[in-house]
Scaffold this active site. Structure first.
Site, mmCIF file in Angstrom:
data_model
loop_
_atom_site.group_PDB
_atom_site.id
_atom_site.type_symbol
_atom_site.label_atom_id
_atom_site.label_comp_id
_atom_site.label_asym_id
_atom_site.label_seq_id
_atom_site.Cartn_x
_atom_site.Cartn_y
_atom_site.Cartn_z
ATOM 1 N N LYS A 1 1.020 -1.380 0.038
ATOM 2 C CA LYS A 1 -0.124 0.439 -0.145
ATOM 3 C C LYS A 1 0.773 1.137 -0.323
ATOM 4 O O LYS A 1 2.068 1.202 -0.003
ATOM 5 C CB LYS A 1 -1.068 0.314 1.329
ATOM 6 C CG LYS A 1 -0.022 -0.021 2.436
ATOM 7 C CD LYS A 1 -0.290 1.840 2.781
ATOM 8 C CE LYS A 1 0.547 2.341 4.020
ATOM 9 N NZ LYS A 1 0.977 2.878 4.520
ATOM 10 N N ASP B 1 -3.160 -1.329 10.311
ATOM 11 C CA ASP B 1 -3.204 -1.435 8.705
ATOM 12 C C ASP B 1 -3.658 -2.702 8.330
ATOM 13 O O ASP B 1 -4.001 -2.501 7.094
ATOM 14 C CB ASP B 1 -1.780 -1.067 7.961
ATOM 15 C CG ASP B 1 -1.101 0.349 7.608
ATOM 16 O OD1 ASP B 1 -1.704 1.304 8.010
ATOM 17 O OD2 ASP B 1 0.356 0.423 7.652
#
Length: 284
Positions: free
Chosen positions: A10, A136
């Site tokens: 990401k 996350d």
């Protein structure tokens, strides 16, 4: 039976920190999306009740310190699974890089073991499990593009970025996320990037506005501690990237590039002083 799961990296198009919370975490607002640099997990059931992890690289832990191991242990304990699993982790995402490689591996393990053991756990439940492993992980469970709030676990999915090239460059240093957040003085931040402006840029599909809206308040700490990250940002802009930002707590810097013709110059220029350089696309 073997189950395969991809674990994409990401990047943060925007990372803002609002305040330090009473529980020691920081209240954040982030806009995250995924790129097509990915680890790959291969999972196979074992007859005995154990968790074994292997990898082709020698620089990651393969025991309880590994987030994929922790994910397997959590799902076994929570759903009373008395079987074992062998996980091979084909590692491609740089470690300690601000790209959520470990979190994405944990999310892939949760998704894969849910299928391997026919547990029928909903995506929402997987996100709740993921939040126990790291801030996350819930985003990595769902993928896509999202605004993350709270400590990162409250997700609102939004329009994906306009398609473009992404150049990722990681200098040969590791950055401790805990150390960066520990040094951040959220109440002294002079500038906060705008979540509404970035959301609007993505809704319009405006590459130019997306580049203009990039922002990461953790740069105020990491660039000061590690001048080579600032040098990398400046080099990427000088070589022609349209928008440049540090991802997460660093040290990886990414450049957004609209024209493919620019890529060789940027890639070759960065490779002069940075070994880990990747040219990838957004996952949209």
């Amino acid at each position: 039976m073997k189950i395969y799961e991809k674990a994409p990296a990401k990047i943060n198009l925007l990372l803002d920190v609002l305040r330090k919370r009473d529980d020691g975490y920081h209240e954040v607002e982030m806009i995250m999306t995924m790129v097509d640099l990915a680890d790959r997990l291969e999972m196979e059931e074992l007859p005995r009740d154990t968790i074994i992890i292997s990898s082709q690289v020698g620089y990651i832990p393969l025991d309880e310190k590994n987030l994929a191991f922790q994910a397997a242990r959590l799902i076994k304990e929570r759903y009373d699974v008395r079987k074992g699993v062998y996980i091979h982790l084909d590692k491609k995402i740089p470690v300690a890089a601000g790209l959520a490689g470990g979190s994405s591996d944990a999310a892939a393990a949760l998704r894969g073991l849910n299928r391997l053991w026919d547990l029928n756990i909903s995506e929402d439940e997987l996100c709740v499990l993921g939040a126990e492993l790291g801030s996350d992980v819930p985003f990595c469970v769902t993928g896509g593009t999202a605004i993350a709030r709270g400590r990162g676990e409250k997700l609102e999915h939004i329009d994906p970025p306009p398609q473009c090239w992404v150049v990722l460059a990681k200098p040969p240093i590791n950055v401790s996320t805990a150390d960066v957040y520990g040094r951040l003085r959220a109440n002294e931040l002079k500038h906060h990037p705008s979540v509404p402006a970035m959301r609007d840029a993505l809704a319009k599909g405006s590459f130019q506005d997306m580049c203009a809206g990039l922002g990461n308040v953790l740069e105020t700490v990491t660039l000061d501690l590690y001048p080579e990250v600032l040098q990398l940002k400046e080099s990427m802009l000088r070589l022609g990237a349209d928008g440049v930002l540090m991802s997460g707590s660093g040290p990886t810097v990414f450049g957004l590039v609209s024209k493919e013709a620019k890529l060789p110059r940027i890639y070759n220029g960065l490779r002069g002083f940075c070994k880990e350089v990747y040219v990838v696309r957004m996952l949209t």
